[in-house]
Write a protein that holds these residues in place. Structure first.
Motif, short mmCIF file in Angstrom:
data_model
loop_
_atom_site.label_atom_id
_atom_site.label_comp_id
_atom_site.label_asym_id
_atom_site.label_seq_id
_atom_site.Cartn_x
_atom_site.Cartn_y
_atom_site.Cartn_z
N VAL A 18 0.81 -1.21 0.00
CA VAL A 18 0.00 0.00 0.00
C VAL A 18 0.85 1.27 0.00
O VAL A 18 0.36 2.35 -0.31
CB VAL A 18 -0.96 -0.01 1.21
N GLY A 19 2.13 1.15 0.35
CA GLY A 19 3.03 2.31 0.31
C GLY A 19 3.60 2.73 1.64
O GLY A 19 4.22 3.79 1.74
N LYS A 20 3.44 1.92 2.68
CA LYS A 20 3.97 2.29 4.00
C LYS A 20 5.50 2.42 3.98
O LYS A 20 6.05 3.39 4.50
CB LYS A 20 3.58 1.25 5.06
N SER A 21 6.17 1.45 3.38
CA SER A 21 7.64 1.48 3.35
C SER A 21 8.15 2.67 2.55
O SER A 21 9.14 3.30 2.93
CB SER A 21 8.18 0.17 2.76
N THR A 22 7.47 2.97 1.44
CA THR A 22 7.86 4.13 0.63
C THR A 22 7.70 5.42 1.43
O THR A 22 8.56 6.31 1.39
CB THR A 22 7.01 4.20 -0.65
N LEU A 30 15.49 9.11 2.40
CA LEU A 30 16.11 8.24 1.40
C LEU A 30 15.43 8.36 0.05
O LEU A 30 15.98 7.93 -0.96
CB LEU A 30 16.08 6.78 1.87
N ARG A 31 14.25 8.92 0.03
CA ARG A 31 13.52 9.21 -1.20
C ARG A 31 13.05 10.65 -1.13
O ARG A 31 12.85 11.19 -0.05
CB ARG A 31 12.32 8.28 -1.38
N ARG A 32 12.85 11.24 -2.29
CA ARG A 32 12.37 12.62 -2.33
C ARG A 32 10.92 12.63 -2.82
O ARG A 32 10.57 11.90 -3.74
CB ARG A 32 13.24 13.47 -3.27
N PHE A 239 3.81 18.84 3.40
CA PHE A 239 2.77 19.61 2.75
C PHE A 239 2.84 19.32 1.26
O PHE A 239 3.91 19.36 0.66
CB PHE A 239 2.97 21.12 2.96
N GLY A 240 1.70 19.08 0.62
CA GLY A 240 1.70 18.85 -0.81
C GLY A 240 0.32 18.57 -1.32
O GLY A 240 -0.66 18.54 -0.58
N ALA A 241 0.21 18.32 -2.60
CA ALA A 241 -1.07 18.07 -3.22
C ALA A 241 -1.46 16.61 -3.14
O ALA A 241 -2.61 16.25 -3.33
CB ALA A 241 -1.04 18.51 -4.68
N GLU A 242 -0.50 15.73 -2.88
CA GLU A 242 -0.78 14.30 -2.82
C GLU A 242 0.31 13.66 -1.99
O GLU A 242 1.36 14.26 -1.72
CB GLU A 242 -0.78 13.69 -4.23
N PRO A 243 0.10 12.44 -1.48
CA PRO A 243 1.13 11.79 -0.69
C PRO A 243 2.41 11.65 -1.50
O PRO A 243 2.37 11.49 -2.71
CB PRO A 243 0.53 10.41 -0.38
N PRO A 244 3.58 11.74 -0.85
CA PRO A 244 4.84 11.65 -1.58
C PRO A 244 5.00 10.31 -2.25
O PRO A 244 4.64 9.29 -1.69
CB PRO A 244 5.90 11.87 -0.50
N GLY A 245 5.55 10.31 -3.47
CA GLY A 245 5.82 9.08 -4.18
C GLY A 245 7.24 8.65 -3.96
O GLY A 245 7.94 9.15 -3.09
N GLU A 246 7.67 7.72 -4.76
CA GLU A 246 9.01 7.19 -4.57
C GLU A 246 10.08 8.22 -4.90
O GLU A 246 11.08 8.33 -4.23
CB GLU A 246 9.21 5.95 -5.43
N GLY A 247 9.86 9.02 -5.95
CA GLY A 247 10.84 10.03 -6.31
C GLY A 247 12.12 9.41 -6.84
O GLY A 247 12.24 8.19 -6.96
#
Length: 259
Positions: A18-22, A30-32, A239-247
């Protein structure tokens, strides 16, 4: 969307994938994030100078962390202490704090899962971080051993963010519990307030038990000014428009860089 984590123990629940680790890896810098601004302990992680400063104040234990099986428990934690540039006596102190002195001379490959986790927590917190991120740390640990570890986990740092596959694994010992599904965070009720207006605390609290509000998502993505002010004081906010992705993927860290 606005999301902030304040002092205390915050749980993040969701099934695998679901994206918890990301999300935790993003909070560990470690990711942006693709969009938005990530601030940790008041520092903007988009600024290289701030990024170096905040990384020294974070403790991160990834899920199924890889240990050096040919090292003893003491050597494993000592290497983390050396890597994080803390005094040599810090190793002895954290081994005692996490009840690892009897296992100090045992190889990591020979210790049971709960002791292995204790060693991972010791390596994660040997530099006394202000923010600790734990990705499903109790996976593979028995129920009896897990119940003994909960008070230790709750006292690791002023602010702790811990993940698990289900909310039930976090309810009862975390101050706040959020579920992550389809990129959205939803807070679950974790405790009730008695008639006198006080709030039930952690059953076995550690030394860092100050409470602060955790700001969540407002309808339509609107964030009130007082929420932004509160989150600017919280140890970790995004803060942002959507949850952070992997980057973009960072350069491969050196050995134990994520511990």
């Amino acid at each position: 969307m606005a999301f902030g984590v304040s002092e205390g123990v915050t749980g993040l629940a969701g099934p695998p994938g679901v994206g918890k680790s990301t999300l935790l890896a993003t909070f560990a810098t470690l990711r942006r994030p693709h969009v938005g601004v990530l601030k940790i302990l008041g520092y903007d992680t988009g600024n290289n100078s701030d990024l170096r400063t905040v990384r020294a104040r974070i403790g991160y234990l990834p899920g199924n962390f890889t240990s050096a099986d040919n090292l003893t428990v003491g050597e494993f934690v000592a290497y983390a202490a050396y890597y994080k540039r803390v005094r040599s006596d810090a190793t002895r102190s954290i081994l005692k704090r996490l009840d690892l002195l009897e296992s100090e001379s045992t190889e990591m490959s020979l210790v049971p899962p709960d002791v292995r986790l204790r060693a991972g927590l010791a390596a994660t917190c040997v530099h006394e971080p202000e923010l600790v991120l734990l990705d499903d740390p109790l996976h593979g640990v028995g129920d009896v051993e897990a119940s003994e570890l909960l008070p230790l986990i709750g006292a690791l740092a002023p602010t702790i963010l811990v993940s698990a596959p289900t909310p039930q694994a976090l309810t009862g010992w975390c101050d706040r519990v959020f579920t992550l599904a389809r990129g959205r965070l939803t807070e679950r009720a974790t405790r009730s307030a008695p008639a006198d207006g006080s709030t039930f605390g952690f059953a076995t609290p550690g030394p860092h038990r100050e409470r602060a509000a955790l700001s969540g998502e407002r309808a339509g993505g609107e964030v009130l000014r007082e929420d932004r002010e509160a989150m600017s004081r919280s140890p970790l906010s995004w803060f942002g428009a959507e949850p952070p992705g992997e980057g973009p993927r960072p350069r491969r860290p050196k050995k134990l860089a994520s511990v």
